[in-house]
Write a protein that holds these residues in place. Sequence first.
Motif, mmCIF file in Angstrom:
data_model
loop_
_atom_site.group_PDB
_atom_site.id
_atom_site.type_symbol
_atom_site.label_atom_id
_atom_site.label_comp_id
_atom_site.label_asym_id
_atom_site.label_seq_id
_atom_site.Cartn_x
_atom_site.Cartn_y
_atom_site.Cartn_z
ATOM 1 N N GLU A 21 -5.475 -0.934 -19.880
ATOM 2 C CA GLU A 21 -5.704 -0.330 -18.562
ATOM 3 C C GLU A 21 -5.992 -1.448 -17.572
ATOM 4 O OE1 GLU A 21 -6.516 4.011 -17.589
ATOM 5 O OE2 GLU A 21 -5.616 2.920 -19.229
ATOM 6 N N THR A 22 -5.199 -1.593 -16.561
ATOM 7 C CA THR A 22 -5.523 -2.597 -15.558
ATOM 8 C C THR A 22 -6.549 -1.999 -14.632
ATOM 9 O OG1 THR A 22 -3.528 -1.831 -14.515
ATOM 10 C CG2 THR A 22 -3.416 -3.977 -15.558
ATOM 11 N N TYR B 114 -5.779 -1.246 -11.092
ATOM 12 C CA TYR B 114 -4.584 -0.473 -10.830
ATOM 13 C C TYR B 114 -4.877 0.818 -10.076
ATOM 14 C CZ TYR B 114 -0.503 2.309 -11.551
ATOM 15 O OH TYR B 114 0.574 3.086 -11.334
ATOM 16 N N GLY B 115 -4.428 0.856 -8.866
ATOM 17 C CA GLY B 115 -4.521 2.090 -8.091
ATOM 18 C C GLY B 115 -5.934 2.484 -7.736
ATOM 19 N N LEU B 116 -6.905 1.720 -8.186
ATOM 20 C CA LEU B 116 -8.278 2.049 -7.828
ATOM 21 C C LEU B 116 -8.577 1.463 -6.471
ATOM 22 C CD1 LEU B 116 -10.284 1.384 -11.068
ATOM 23 C CD2 LEU B 116 -10.038 3.531 -9.883
ATOM 24 N N PHE B 117 -9.314 2.214 -5.707
ATOM 25 C CA PHE B 117 -9.655 1.695 -4.403
ATOM 26 C C PHE B 117 -10.998 1.028 -4.470
ATOM 27 C CE2 PHE B 117 -5.992 3.103 -2.393
ATOM 28 C CZ PHE B 117 -5.584 4.174 -3.138
ATOM 29 N N ASP B 118 -11.003 -0.053 -5.255
ATOM 30 C CA ASP B 118 -12.250 -0.785 -5.416
ATOM 31 C C ASP B 118 -12.675 -1.383 -4.097
ATOM 32 O OD1 ASP B 118 -13.053 -0.572 -8.014
ATOM 33 O OD2 ASP B 118 -11.478 -1.947 -8.688
ATOM 34 N N GLU C 41 -3.887 -3.471 0.275
ATOM 35 C CA GLU C 41 -4.360 -2.258 -0.393
ATOM 36 C C GLU C 41 -4.285 -1.047 0.536
ATOM 37 O OE1 GLU C 41 -7.817 -2.195 -3.510
ATOM 38 O OE2 GLU C 41 -8.528 -1.395 -1.604
ATOM 39 N N GLU D 64 -1.122 0.491 0.133
ATOM 40 C CA GLU D 64 -0.776 0.639 -1.270
ATOM 41 C C GLU D 64 0.145 1.830 -1.540
ATOM 42 O OE1 GLU D 64 -4.211 1.093 -3.638
ATOM 43 O OE2 GLU D 64 -3.252 0.260 -5.434
ATOM 44 N N PHE D 65 -0.167 2.952 -0.888
ATOM 45 C CA PHE D 65 0.625 4.156 -1.155
ATOM 46 C C PHE D 65 2.028 4.080 -0.561
ATOM 47 C CE2 PHE D 65 -3.368 7.032 -1.467
ATOM 48 C CZ PHE D 65 -3.590 6.560 -2.759
#
Lengths: 122, 669
Positions: free
Chosen positions: B136-137, B140-144, B226, B229-230
């Motif tokens: 799991e990266t 990835y796709g997380l809005f950290d 980011e 990102e979408f």
Amino acid sequence: MAKKALTVDDSRTMREMVSFTLKGAGYEVVEAEDGKDALVKIAANKVDVVITDLNMPNMNGFELIRALRADSNYKFTPILMLTTEGDGSKKEEGKAAGATGWIVKPFNPEKLVEVVKKVCPC
Amino acid sequence: MTTNTDLERFKQSYINESLELLAEMEERLLDLDPETADNEQLNAIFRCAHSIKGGSGAFGLTYITNFTHVLEALLDAMREGKVLPTRDAVDILLKATDIVHQMVRAAQEGTTPATNLGKDILEKLQQYASHTPTTETAAYGLFDDTPVTGNADHTTYSIVFAPHLNLFATGNEPLLLLQELAKLGDATIVADTTKVPNLDALDPEQCYLSWNITLVTDKSVAAIKEVFEFVEDACDLSVTAQEKEIRVARAPTVDTQSTTETVVKKDAQNEAKTPASGTIRVDLEKVDKLVNMVGELVITEAMVRMQTRTLPQEQFSDLLRGVDALAHHMRELQEVVMSVRMQPVKSIFSRLPRIVRDISTQLGKDIRLVVSGESTEVDKTVIEQLGDPLTHMIRNSADHGIETPEKRLAAGKPAQGTIHLSAEHRGGRIVIEISDDGAGINREKVLKKALEKGLVAGDGSSLSPQEIDNLIFHAGFSTADVVSNISGRGVGMDVVRRNIEGMGGLVQVVNRPSQGSTFTVSLPLTLAILDGMIVRVGNENYIIPITSIIETLRPKQGEVRHVEGHKDVLNVRGEFIPVIYLYQLFGIQNAEAEPSRALIVLVESRKGKMGIVVDELVGQQQVVIKSLSANADPVEGISGATILGDGKVSLILEVNDLQGLVGREQKAA
């Protein structure tokens, strides 16, 4: 008027969590337990943003996204997909289906609100 | 926003759901035939593991996340046909579900399982999943939140954001993206409208605009990207750093006033963004201790209030005001602390559909369970003690209440029977209703059985229909022709009633012959605190629960009459009510013996109304219930004790037992 969100997930806990969190952030929330249920729920109730799981019985998330995009009422509605998958193929498939964005599970409530606000500020 | 209690509640829900999912997984795995295993079955199993994993992260249960991730990887490989679901492989999967079960149980108890728990299984899972599980990266796709860099370097970026024509097709909105971008720093945004066609050629569903943005920020390029990102596949995006400008937040002399403001604002924003940990896990013991301490505090507060009551107002006005405020805050503190222990009834309601389903299958009935008010909250102790009686009542409704489809059709009802289960708060109590549209209670049969068992005196013809219905709560009563393994487990409605009354609750039945019956259970929201009326008898104080008091009156001389061989009775508006004297019962000296100079508290007990003769009403107060059972054997007529404001211990009366006590006393005398 409060923005209305639809959460679609076959897991009760996830549904409740999404629902509770978004309600706390000022959204109205409609819950559905799979894609089919979601289509029934939105028929009576126009929502402003959709948060859907992908892996669900009856009608999965991709099928739901495609069905929504085919509906003139939901052509431009932001749709976020929840995914735990590590590879990019789900992401790609979701995008191709017309998803606006994605949220990787597990996520915390703050993050959820942040992303939902990003595509549908209330 | 999300408080600890909320997350704790969801965690409870998560744990319950996980346990259900594990049970389902186990069942499905047991069903899995290596020869004929199809994708649908594997999918269903995968979904279970997936859901457990999905929720675990939110509650910080990383050990579950990590383990189920590997489990999921193997299931995924099976789904894709890369690994065959052989008997051995399924064995490993079953063992893995056991491990997850242990982990979930540990989470439920608030402990952390041993780090090596399931290590061997984990290795085997990995061996089976021939391909290395996808890692799991994290990003990835997380809005950290972008890690805040140590220095306050600001960079000026020029950004070109040119969406493709079809940007809108995925529901993305450029305006929101630009607003998001502007949050990162000082942004100057200029729209490029050159590509907008003439009106006749314009398609309103396409995006013709693009934007040039100058952004001054301390964030990284990654943070800027980011934002987009979408839409990264649906636009042309370029981000270039121009010059490097050093701004030191802590040395505002370098800056003009306006930029100082910006810096300060940014800092405030960063602060707000610092993820405040949403939840902490607390040992239940600690919560109980807290509740106890608050209980003690309530007593102390009552003591202080009592001691200050006689102080002259003008001289001690500040102190008295302080005492008033203390009382007010105490009440609030008490409420908050009690709410920590509150849980939705969902945890017990959720196991009932399965039970109904099993009974339906077993008995060839078609039953639908409709549940409402699952989120109604009640004290944890009540939840714990409510599970069994409720399960029994639901079983009862499904087993005895709802008829077989044939019988229902013959009676002109739909073949499918319905049981409604609801919970709601009503006047400081929780009311649970179980209502079915079955055959109702067969009074003839009930009466016959009661006569056979000698539960009714005479031929029973003097009993009202309601009294007959209530016979089902009588000890040792079961109407099933044959004791079934469903509701006839040696636990009758009498036990249900005893359990519920033990919690200070009431259970009632409304019978509609041939149309069904409704059971209503009403319970206090908490078992730790009680609204009580303090009464004095001689030099002693007793507490009578407010919920059982109907009224208080002082009879005229001669209104209490002695009936030969019976108790004294009082005529209250034509109704003769037995009267008991506490001073007689407990052997108290110096008490008022003449009712016309004392007071009679009318109470409602299980055995009907009753008048309790006391000297005086001292006052109404919330009292903290202290159990006697830790120090003494159960005392009939006494449900517990409490400490009053003056520091004296006072006993809480159990009105349901008092009458029996009197009866025996008189026989003995």
